[in-house]
Design a protein around this motif. Structure first.
Motif, PDB file in Angstrom:
ATOM      1  N   LYS A 163       5.088   2.591  -3.924  1.00  0.00           N
ATOM      2  CA  LYS A 163       4.876   1.233  -3.413  1.00  0.00           C
ATOM      3  C   LYS A 163       6.135   0.702  -2.729  1.00  0.00           C
ATOM      4  O   LYS A 163       6.065  -0.010  -1.716  1.00  0.00           O
ATOM      5  CB  LYS A 163       4.462   0.309  -4.551  1.00  0.00           C
ATOM      6  CG  LYS A 163       4.170  -1.117  -4.118  1.00  0.00           C
ATOM      7  CD  LYS A 163       3.710  -1.961  -5.305  1.00  0.00           C
ATOM      8  CE  LYS A 163       3.374  -3.384  -4.878  1.00  0.00           C
ATOM      9  NZ  LYS A 163       2.891  -4.198  -6.029  1.00  0.00           N
ATOM     10  N   HIS A 208      -1.014   2.595  -1.163  1.00  0.00           N
ATOM     11  CA  HIS A 208      -0.066   1.490  -1.002  1.00  0.00           C
ATOM     12  C   HIS A 208       0.099   1.122   0.473  1.00  0.00           C
ATOM     13  O   HIS A 208       0.242  -0.068   0.809  1.00  0.00           O
ATOM     14  CB  HIS A 208       1.287   1.855  -1.609  1.00  0.00           C
ATOM     15  CG  HIS A 208       1.285   1.882  -3.107  1.00  0.00           C
ATOM     16  ND1 HIS A 208       0.939   0.783  -3.864  1.00  0.00           N
ATOM     17  CD2 HIS A 208       1.579   2.879  -3.986  1.00  0.00           C
ATOM     18  CE1 HIS A 208       1.031   1.090  -5.155  1.00  0.00           C
ATOM     19  NE2 HIS A 208       1.412   2.355  -5.253  1.00  0.00           N
ATOM     20  N   GLN A 237      -2.820  -1.009   1.459  1.00  0.00           N
ATOM     21  CA  GLN A 237      -2.671  -2.376   0.945  1.00  0.00           C
ATOM     22  C   GLN A 237      -1.712  -3.199   1.799  1.00  0.00           C
ATOM     23  O   GLN A 237      -1.875  -4.408   1.953  1.00  0.00           O
ATOM     24  CB  GLN A 237      -2.187  -2.330  -0.502  1.00  0.00           C
ATOM     25  CG  GLN A 237      -3.237  -1.793  -1.470  1.00  0.00           C
ATOM     26  CD  GLN A 237      -2.676  -1.499  -2.849  1.00  0.00           C
ATOM     27  OE1 GLN A 237      -1.468  -1.601  -3.083  1.00  0.00           O
ATOM     28  NE2 GLN A 237      -3.556  -1.128  -3.780  1.00  0.00           N
TER      29      GLN A 237
END
Length: 204
Positions: A59, A83, A86
């Motif tokens: 992340k 990630h 996102q």
């Protein structure tokens, strides 16, 4: 040419930058992110991550590097892809290959990568730029030539089935010890530390 700046002081990075070097490589995520912040005034500097990446740090690195060289498993690629999705970014990566099947090294074996290749191609927030390897440490650079040759052949093989999202142009191989041989065998990126910075400190 990547200047491997892990454990090197920021003053040395600034000096190399002033001499025209733009691409720098770090091994440790936190050290890399700290240097990125402290040196953000160097507007066109390019950061690469070449060290082992743990899934729990994916992340932190998503979208933060021009290129991540050390994607060494399908599971790590999947976590990083999630990630990146996102954050709505696409991350350029290289797949790390354990060409000599060394127990001490991370990376896909040649057999495993061929098997997992179709699944890796489905990760829509990653762009596979090519392959990376760290061959066995030998007395002379010439002894690693077969491993560099293997990596180049594997890249050329996989490129035939790769869509445009995954250019597969890069071969990250070769260090201060063996970069000349790597270049002869098709390296597009060589990772040079000692030859540029001198000996690095032994402790983090």
């Amino acid at each position: 040419m990547l200047a491997v700046s892990k454990l090197q002081p920021e003053e040395k990075i600034r000096l190399l930058y002033s001499q025209g070097q733009r691409a720098f490589a770090e091994n440790y995520v936190q050290e890399a992110l700290t240097k990125q912040k402290n040196l953000e005034g160097l507007s066109d500097i390019q950061w690469h991550l070449i060290g082992h990446l743990q899934k729990n740090k994916a992340k932190l690195v998503a979208g933060q590097f021009a290129l991540i060289h050390s994607i060494d498993s399908l599971e790590l690629a999947q976590v990083l892809n999630r990630h990146c999705a996102q954050k709505n970014v696409t991350q350029n990566i290289l797949l790390q290959i354990n060409v000599a099947n060394e127990d001490s090294k991370e990376g896909f074996t040649l057999t495993a990568l061929r098997r997992l290749w179709p699944e890796l191609l489905t990760l829509s927030n990653l762009s596979i730029q090519g392959l990376m390897t760290m061959p066995p440490l030998t007395e002379t650079g010439a002894e690693v030539r077969p491993y560099f040759k293997q990596l180049c052949q594997l890249r050329d093989e996989l490129k035939k089935t790769a869509p445009p999202q995954h250019p597969m142009k890069e071969l990250s191989m070769g260090t201060s010890h063996d970069y000349r041989v790597a270049i002869e065998e098709g390296a597009t990126i060589v990772r040079l530390g000692t030859i540029l910075f001198g000996e690095r400190p032994t402790a983090r």
